[in-house]
Design an enzyme around this catalytic site. Structure first.
Site, PDB file in Angstrom:
ATOM      1  N   ARG A 121       6.745  10.164   3.607  1.00  0.00           N
ATOM      2  CA  ARG A 121       7.436   8.935   3.226  1.00  0.00           C
ATOM      3  C   ARG A 121       6.456   7.795   3.012  1.00  0.00           C
ATOM      4  O   ARG A 121       6.600   6.990   2.120  1.00  0.00           O
ATOM      5  CB  ARG A 121       8.444   8.590   4.329  1.00  0.00           C
ATOM      6  N   TYR A 122       5.464   7.701   3.882  1.00  0.00           N
ATOM      7  CA  TYR A 122       4.396   6.712   3.725  1.00  0.00           C
ATOM      8  C   TYR A 122       3.199   7.450   3.145  1.00  0.00           C
ATOM      9  O   TYR A 122       2.964   8.609   3.489  1.00  0.00           O
ATOM     10  CB  TYR A 122       3.980   6.131   5.075  1.00  0.00           C
ATOM     11  N   ARG A 125       0.628   9.153   5.883  1.00  0.00           N
ATOM     12  CA  ARG A 125       0.976  10.057   6.986  1.00  0.00           C
ATOM     13  C   ARG A 125       2.148  10.958   6.636  1.00  0.00           C
ATOM     14  O   ARG A 125       2.962  10.628   5.769  1.00  0.00           O
ATOM     15  CB  ARG A 125       1.278   9.273   8.266  1.00  0.00           C
ATOM     16  N   CYS A 134      14.672  21.786  21.668  1.00  0.00           N
ATOM     17  CA  CYS A 134      14.241  20.810  22.680  1.00  0.00           C
ATOM     18  C   CYS A 134      14.647  21.338  24.054  1.00  0.00           C
ATOM     19  O   CYS A 134      15.550  22.172  24.166  1.00  0.00           O
ATOM     20  CB  CYS A 134      14.945  19.466  22.466  1.00  0.00           C
ATOM     21  N   CYS A 138      19.387  15.153  23.445  1.00  0.00           N
ATOM     22  CA  CYS A 138      19.745  13.765  23.741  1.00  0.00           C
ATOM     23  C   CYS A 138      20.836  13.336  22.762  1.00  0.00           C
ATOM     24  O   CYS A 138      20.695  13.519  21.555  1.00  0.00           O
ATOM     25  CB  CYS A 138      18.535  12.854  23.553  1.00  0.00           C
ATOM     26  N   CYS A 141      20.011  11.302  19.562  1.00  0.00           N
ATOM     27  CA  CYS A 141      18.971  11.841  18.677  1.00  0.00           C
ATOM     28  C   CYS A 141      19.198  11.447  17.214  1.00  0.00           C
ATOM     29  O   CYS A 141      20.292  11.586  16.685  1.00  0.00           O
ATOM     30  CB  CYS A 141      18.957  13.358  18.798  1.00  0.00           C
ATOM     31  N   ARG A 143      17.938  12.970  14.751  1.00  0.00           N
ATOM     32  CA  ARG A 143      17.913  14.166  13.889  1.00  0.00           C
ATOM     33  C   ARG A 143      18.985  15.167  14.298  1.00  0.00           C
ATOM     34  O   ARG A 143      18.775  16.376  14.251  1.00  0.00           O
ATOM     35  CB  ARG A 143      16.528  14.815  13.926  1.00  0.00           C
ATOM     36  N   ASP A 302      18.949   3.912  15.534  1.00  0.00           N
ATOM     37  CA  ASP A 302      19.159   4.002  14.082  1.00  0.00           C
ATOM     38  C   ASP A 302      20.642   4.154  13.715  1.00  0.00           C
ATOM     39  O   ASP A 302      21.462   4.511  14.541  1.00  0.00           O
ATOM     40  CB  ASP A 302      18.354   5.187  13.528  1.00  0.00           C
ATOM     41  N   ASP A 339      13.849   0.582  12.070  1.00  0.00           N
ATOM     42  CA  ASP A 339      13.577   1.532  10.982  1.00  0.00           C
ATOM     43  C   ASP A 339      14.604   1.241   9.894  1.00  0.00           C
ATOM     44  O   ASP A 339      15.822   1.390  10.114  1.00  0.00           O
ATOM     45  CB  ASP A 339      13.705   2.979  11.495  1.00  0.00           C
ATOM     46  N   LYS A 346       9.412   1.316   8.889  1.00  0.00           N
ATOM     47  CA  LYS A 346       9.575   0.525  10.115  1.00  0.00           C
ATOM     48  C   LYS A 346       9.056  -0.901   9.914  1.00  0.00           C
ATOM     49  O   LYS A 346       8.019  -1.097   9.290  1.00  0.00           O
ATOM     50  CB  LYS A 346       8.776   1.151  11.257  1.00  0.00           C
TER      51      LYS A 346
END
Ligand code: SF4
Length: 389
Positions: A121-122, A125, A134, A138, A141, A143, A302, A339, A346
């Site tokens: 996206r950037y 990176r 996981c 959570c 989350c 995702r 988010d 974000d 961000k």
């Protein structure tokens, strides 16, 4: 003074198995199992558990419930039946409400995916989804659309396409190993991945994003630390949200990481009813500092489908940061980050100390700041007289 000391250490009665694979084999995968837990007999918690049980009937197929016996041992409700650890893992009926935020991927991570399993996206990176598993799932989350789904997990065959992409894009300086949790992979898999990345000349930074020091600190074994040490320098970004999560095993796991030469940072998410007070955040950042972790980011939750009930007003985080500054070491202060939806990236949203930019009677421009104690100061904007040509 750090509050919540009673949360910091599990009682002696807790039997915490030290083998991380045992912990994963004994993951608690049924909300109903919690109903019998001796610490969860408070009437309010029992009521909450029954709601979770009901909600999980509809939610389980889209996002699994699971936690480790270790994480369970951190649950310690107060006299009102409230526990910030429990709040992070219990399914809630509100997750079914898609009327507020309907987008499962508001950060457009899937749209910026040149090869399966890699978001670019950037320019500088990439984020590599190394695993969709996981130790604990959570409820906040970001995702949820892919994490916990065994069928969407990255395939081994995709790894070479990802590495080829990274190697052929010389503008990429940093690789973020994320998921899911990259430390659910075996030591051998992690070793191969790190070695391949270290062989790419233009990669100067590798970050491992993992919640293992929080949810399964026994995963930070001596064997894993040897692998990490061999690939120095590395950064590990973990994710503690509350001081109650920083038990003695967590302290020990971070100490071992630091001894292996790993830079350890923390990013947390601001969550309603978990860590949305100044006291919660102060306890967290000071406990992290004691453990050898630099608080890095405090994220606004988010706009992801199924997490709206965790969100607090945007100003809450900024106000908390304002209160923390001036009464805590600067190194303990995280940046408050938003974000941007739509994949905008961000941005920090932090207290504004600049009150005015003006010009004085002699024609010198100045900046007028207010410090953390509400006292105002002027700073000359131009170069000192001796430095002027
Ligand atoms: S550990 Fe991270 S990736 Fe896994 S469920 Fe929690 S927030 Fe999501």
């Amino acid at each position: 003074m750090v509050r919540a000391v009673k949360h910091l250490f599990p009682t002696k009665a807790d039997e915490i198995h030290a083998d991380w694979q045992w912990q994963l084999r004994h993951q608690i995968r049924e909300t109903s199992s919690l109903l019998e837990h001796p610490r969860l007999q408070h009437a309010r918690i029992q009521q909450r558990l029954r709601l979770a049980l009901e909600a999980d009937r509809s939610l389980a197929r889209s996002f699994r419930f699971a936690l480790t016996p270790y994480y369970l041992s951190l649950i310690n409700p107060d006299e009102n039946g409230h526990c910030p650890v429990l709040e992070q893992i219990l399914p809630a009926p509100d997750e079914l409400d898609a009327s507020i935020y309907a987008d499962p991927d508001p950060l457009a991570e899937e749209r910026h995916m040149p090869v399966r399993g890699l978001t670019h996206r950037y320019p500088d990176r990439v984020l590599w989804y190394t695993s969709h598993h996981c130790a604990v799932y959570c409820r906040f989350c970001l995702r949820k659309r892919k994490v916990s789904h065994a069928d969407s997990a990255p395939r081994k065959s995709e790894q070479s396409a990802i590495l080829e992409y990274i190697a052929s894009h010389t503008e990429i300086k940093e690789v973020i190993l994320s998921g899911g949790d990259p430390l659910t992979l075996t030591d051998a898999q992690i070793g191969v991945m790190l070695a391949e990345l270290k062989n790419i000349q233009h990669i100067i930074s590798i970050r491992i994003h993992t919640r293992m020091p929080v949810t399964l600190p026994m995963r930070i074994t001596d064997e894993l630390c040897s692998i990490l040490r061999a690939h120095y320098p590395l950064t590990l970004v973990t994710h503690f949200n509350h001081a109650a999560e920083v038990g003695p095993q967590a302290f020990d796991s971070v100490r071992r990481l630091r001894m292996a030469g790993v830079l350890v940072l923390n990013q947390s998410v601001l969550l309603r009813n978990v860590n949305d007070t100044v006291q919660d955040q102060e306890d967290l950042i000071l406990t992290l500092l004691r453990a050898g972790i630099k608080p890095y980011y405090l994220h606004r939750c988010d706009e992801v489908r199924g997490v709206a009930h965790f969100r607090v007003p945007i100003e809450t985080g900024r106000n908390i940061l304002r209160e923390l500054r001036g009464r805590n070491p600067g190194i303990a202060l995280p940046r408050y980050m938003i974000d941007l939806p739509g994949g905008g990236g961000k941005v920090p949203y932090e207290p504004d100390y600049l009150q005015e930019i003006g010009t004085d009677a002699e024609g010198h421009s100045y900046y007028r700041f207010q410090n953390a104690f509400n006292t105002e100061y002027r700073v000359r904007a131009d170069r000192p007289h001796s430095d002027v040509d």
